[in-house]
Design a protein around this motif. Structure first.
Motif, mmCIF file in Angstrom:
data_model
loop_
_atom_site.group_PDB
_atom_site.id
_atom_site.type_symbol
_atom_site.label_atom_id
_atom_site.label_comp_id
_atom_site.label_asym_id
_atom_site.label_seq_id
_atom_site.Cartn_x
_atom_site.Cartn_y
_atom_site.Cartn_z
ATOM 1 N N LEU A 8 0.844 -1.178 0.000
ATOM 2 C CA LEU A 8 0.000 0.000 0.000
ATOM 3 C C LEU A 8 0.883 1.233 0.000
ATOM 4 O O LEU A 8 1.907 1.286 0.661
ATOM 5 N N PHE A 9 0.446 2.220 -0.734
ATOM 6 C CA PHE A 9 1.221 3.450 -0.866
ATOM 7 C C PHE A 9 0.273 4.593 -0.553
ATOM 8 O O PHE A 9 -0.840 4.620 -1.069
ATOM 9 N N THR A 10 0.653 5.500 0.295
ATOM 10 C CA THR A 10 -0.299 6.412 0.896
ATOM 11 C C THR A 10 -0.752 7.539 0.001
ATOM 12 O O THR A 10 -1.771 8.159 0.262
ATOM 13 N N THR A 11 -0.010 7.850 -1.039
ATOM 14 C CA THR A 11 -0.347 8.998 -1.870
ATOM 15 C C THR A 11 -0.658 8.558 -3.284
ATOM 16 O O THR A 11 0.082 7.793 -3.860
ATOM 17 N N LEU A 12 -1.761 9.047 -3.842
ATOM 18 C CA LEU A 12 -2.103 8.743 -5.226
ATOM 19 C C LEU A 12 -1.395 9.731 -6.122
ATOM 20 O O LEU A 12 -1.476 10.935 -5.924
ATOM 21 N N PHE A 13 -0.685 9.205 -7.142
ATOM 22 C CA PHE A 13 0.017 10.062 -8.077
ATOM 23 C C PHE A 13 -0.731 10.098 -9.380
ATOM 24 O O PHE A 13 -1.181 9.083 -9.874
ATOM 25 N N VAL A 14 -0.859 11.253 -9.939
ATOM 26 C CA VAL A 14 -1.467 11.422 -11.248
ATOM 27 C C VAL A 14 -0.360 11.765 -12.220
ATOM 28 O O VAL A 14 0.333 12.756 -12.071
ATOM 29 N N PHE A 15 -0.177 10.925 -13.229
ATOM 30 C CA PHE A 15 0.924 11.091 -14.168
ATOM 31 C C PHE A 15 0.442 11.813 -15.414
ATOM 32 O O PHE A 15 -0.598 11.487 -15.974
ATOM 33 N N SER A 70 -1.822 0.805 -4.854
ATOM 34 C CA SER A 70 -1.149 -0.475 -4.610
ATOM 35 C C SER A 70 -0.345 -0.893 -5.837
ATOM 36 O O SER A 70 -0.462 -0.289 -6.902
ATOM 37 N N GLY A 71 0.449 -1.935 -5.690
ATOM 38 C CA GLY A 71 1.257 -2.392 -6.809
ATOM 39 C C GLY A 71 1.698 -3.822 -6.640
ATOM 40 O O GLY A 71 1.455 -4.457 -5.609
ATOM 41 N N TRP A 73 10.944 -2.415 -6.466
ATOM 42 C CA TRP A 73 10.091 -1.583 -7.316
ATOM 43 C C TRP A 73 8.752 -2.301 -7.491
ATOM 44 O O TRP A 73 8.707 -3.497 -7.762
ATOM 45 N N ASN A 74 7.667 -1.554 -7.288
ATOM 46 C CA ASN A 74 6.323 -2.101 -7.373
ATOM 47 C C ASN A 74 5.587 -1.461 -8.536
ATOM 48 O O ASN A 74 5.493 -0.228 -8.624
ATOM 49 N N TRP A 75 5.097 -2.267 -9.433
ATOM 50 C CA TRP A 75 4.385 -1.792 -10.621
ATOM 51 C C TRP A 75 2.975 -1.398 -10.197
ATOM 52 O O TRP A 75 2.200 -2.221 -9.714
ATOM 53 N N TRP A 82 3.222 -18.662 -14.973
ATOM 54 C CA TRP A 82 2.446 -17.426 -15.006
ATOM 55 C C TRP A 82 1.109 -17.609 -14.284
ATOM 56 O O TRP A 82 0.341 -18.513 -14.609
ATOM 57 N N THR A 83 0.842 -16.746 -13.287
ATOM 58 C CA THR A 83 -0.337 -16.844 -12.434
ATOM 59 C C THR A 83 -1.016 -15.481 -12.363
ATOM 60 O O THR A 83 -0.339 -14.465 -12.178
ATOM 61 N N SER A 84 -2.333 -15.432 -12.511
ATOM 62 C CA SER A 84 -3.054 -14.152 -12.498
ATOM 63 C C SER A 84 -2.965 -13.507 -11.120
ATOM 64 O O SER A 84 -2.851 -14.192 -10.087
ATOM 65 N N LEU A 85 -3.041 -12.185 -11.082
ATOM 66 C CA LEU A 85 -2.903 -11.452 -9.827
ATOM 67 C C LEU A 85 -4.032 -11.781 -8.864
ATOM 68 O O LEU A 85 -3.805 -11.910 -7.648
ATOM 69 N N THR A 86 -5.248 -11.902 -9.371
ATOM 70 C CA THR A 86 -6.364 -12.196 -8.463
ATOM 71 C C THR A 86 -6.250 -13.601 -7.877
ATOM 72 O O THR A 86 -6.687 -13.851 -6.753
ATOM 73 N N ALA A 87 -5.654 -14.536 -8.616
ATOM 74 C CA ALA A 87 -5.436 -15.878 -8.069
ATOM 75 C C ALA A 87 -4.434 -15.850 -6.926
ATOM 76 O O ALA A 87 -4.402 -16.764 -6.089
ATOM 77 N N LEU A 88 -3.619 -14.792 -6.858
ATOM 78 C CA LEU A 88 -2.665 -14.620 -5.772
ATOM 79 C C LEU A 88 -3.253 -13.826 -4.619
ATOM 80 O O LEU A 88 -2.562 -13.518 -3.648
ATOM 81 N N GLY A 89 -4.531 -13.450 -4.731
ATOM 82 C CA GLY A 89 -5.208 -12.750 -3.648
ATOM 83 C C GLY A 89 -5.190 -11.243 -3.759
ATOM 84 O O GLY A 89 -5.625 -10.552 -2.829
ATOM 85 N N LEU A 90 -4.704 -10.690 -4.888
ATOM 86 C CA LEU A 90 -4.685 -9.247 -5.050
ATOM 87 C C LEU A 90 -6.055 -8.749 -5.505
ATOM 88 O O LEU A 90 -6.821 -9.494 -6.132
ATOM 89 N N SER A 91 -6.338 -7.502 -5.220
ATOM 90 C CA SER A 91 -7.651 -6.940 -5.514
ATOM 91 C C SER A 91 -7.713 -6.211 -6.844
ATOM 92 O O SER A 91 -8.734 -5.626 -7.183
ATOM 93 N N PHE A 92 -6.626 -6.238 -7.610
ATOM 94 C CA PHE A 92 -6.612 -5.592 -8.922
ATOM 95 C C PHE A 92 -6.015 -6.555 -9.926
ATOM 96 O O PHE A 92 -5.352 -7.538 -9.555
ATOM 97 N N SER A 93 -6.231 -6.279 -11.214
ATOM 98 C CA SER A 93 -5.807 -7.244 -12.232
ATOM 99 C C SER A 93 -5.083 -6.608 -13.409
ATOM 100 O O SER A 93 -4.886 -7.257 -14.426
ATOM 101 N N SER A 94 -4.671 -5.344 -13.281
ATOM 102 C CA SER A 94 -3.950 -4.670 -14.358
ATOM 103 C C SER A 94 -2.848 -3.803 -13.768
ATOM 104 O O SER A 94 -2.946 -3.345 -12.621
ATOM 105 N N THR A 95 -1.807 -3.549 -14.573
ATOM 106 C CA THR A 95 -0.719 -2.671 -14.165
ATOM 107 C C THR A 95 -0.664 -1.444 -15.077
ATOM 108 O O THR A 95 -1.180 -1.455 -16.189
ATOM 109 N N ALA A 96 -0.012 -0.393 -14.578
ATOM 110 C CA ALA A 96 -0.051 0.909 -15.244
ATOM 111 C C ALA A 96 1.145 1.094 -16.166
ATOM 112 O O ALA A 96 2.292 1.066 -15.717
#
Length: 297
Positions: free
Chosen positions: A9-16, A33-34, A165-167, A194-208
């Motif tokens: 978890l990262f406390t600040t949302l960055f807008v690129f 998150s990442g 580094w967290n994507w 190769w394993t999907s992120l949600t199968a690993l228990g993460l709450s998101f399924s795409s990276t930026a």
């Protein structure tokens, strides 16, 4: 700091800021998150994340930008290199992985932070954009036909949790879920393929990340005709390009990748103090970047 497996978890949302010019694919940051995607330079087996992108037409891949964060906030001084891979799609996952050299459509291995093809850009408190100029790294265009592909970006760091580094997570797209492979089972989650992120228990399924087309292929008139003269040069080097283009920044690199000269907003450079030899000059303009080889006599 709360951690869920390899979710940070990262406390600040960055807008690129997004450069809308020649964008082929764009998945914006959406959340704080990442997912870890790193080569561990302390000997620990590396962990790689991958996400897919789609090209509607045949395209030249120019610039790849991956958005992420590092909790220690010192990535630009810690990282020793970056790997960038592109793989073909195989039924919703990459058709290979970085442990199998020679199987990628693009394989930039341990690209040096001093390379003119790589920028690691701090973006707020702990945020880091990894920007790769594919044309400069290869010295030629990377052309991909229409279809779906997978991107892997992995800097070299130590395996300490706060160094990684967290994507960043992204707005979930309509393509397949992002995947993770942990060949050495570093995190004991069994993701040795190769394993999907949600199968690993993460709450998101795409990276930026964002993929832009090579400006050289889009704007032949403007940038393919850039020239430098005289070359070989003794004292003053001139950059010749169309008057509609603004030169923003010029960097001259030695053959070892060190910046030896740089100027802003100039079309003439005094190179008289450089030692004789071969150099690479990166010209950054408002229409894109171009690289030229120069010889100092």
């Amino acid at each position: 700091m709360k951690k869920n497996y390899i979710l940070f978890l990262f406390t600040t949302l960055f807008v690129f800021a997004t450069n809308a010019q020649t964008i082929l694919f764009d998945q914006p940051v959406n959340g704080t998150s990442g997912i870890v995607s790193d080569n561990f330079s302390d000997g620990t087996t590396s962990v790689y994340a991958a996400d897919d992108f789609n090209l509607s037409t045949s395209s030249n891949i120019g610039v790849i930008t991956a958005y992420g964060f590092q909790n220690d906030g010192n990535l630009e001084t810690l990282v020793t290199g970056v790997d960038i891979f592109i793989y073909a799609d195989a039924a919703g996952e990459p058709n290979s992985n970085p442990t199998l050299p020679g199987t990628g459509l693009l394989e930039l291995v341990n690209l040096s932070p001093s390379s003119p093809a790589l920028d690691i850009i701090p973006n707020g408190s702990g945020g880091y954009d990894i920007v790769v100029d594919v044309y400069t790294a290869l010295g030629s265009d990377l052309t991909l036909s229409a279809g779906t592909y997978w991107l892997v970006v992995a800097p070299y760091v130590t395996s300490t949790g706060t160094n990684r580094w967290n994507w960043y997570q992204a707005t979930d797209g309509t393509l397949s879920q992002a995947k993770l492979i942990d060949p050495g089972n570093v995190f004991n989650a069994g993701a040795t393929s190769w394993t999907s992120l949600t199968a690993l228990g993460l709450s998101f399924s795409s990276t930026a990340f964002k993929i832009e087309e090579s400006i050289l292929s889009v704007d032949e008139f403007s940038l393919s005709n850039v020239s430098v003269f005289p070359n070989p040069v003794q004292d003053e080097l001139n950059i010749q390009l169309h008057n509609s283009i603004t030169v923003k920044h010029v960097k001259v690199y030695s053959i070892t990748g060190q910046v030896v000269l740089q100027e802003q907003n100039q079309r003439k450079l005094d190179v008289s103090k450089l030692s004789p030899g071969v150099y690479l000059m990166k010209i950054e303009t408002d229409r894109g970047d171009v690289t030229r080889k120069i010889i100092k006599s």
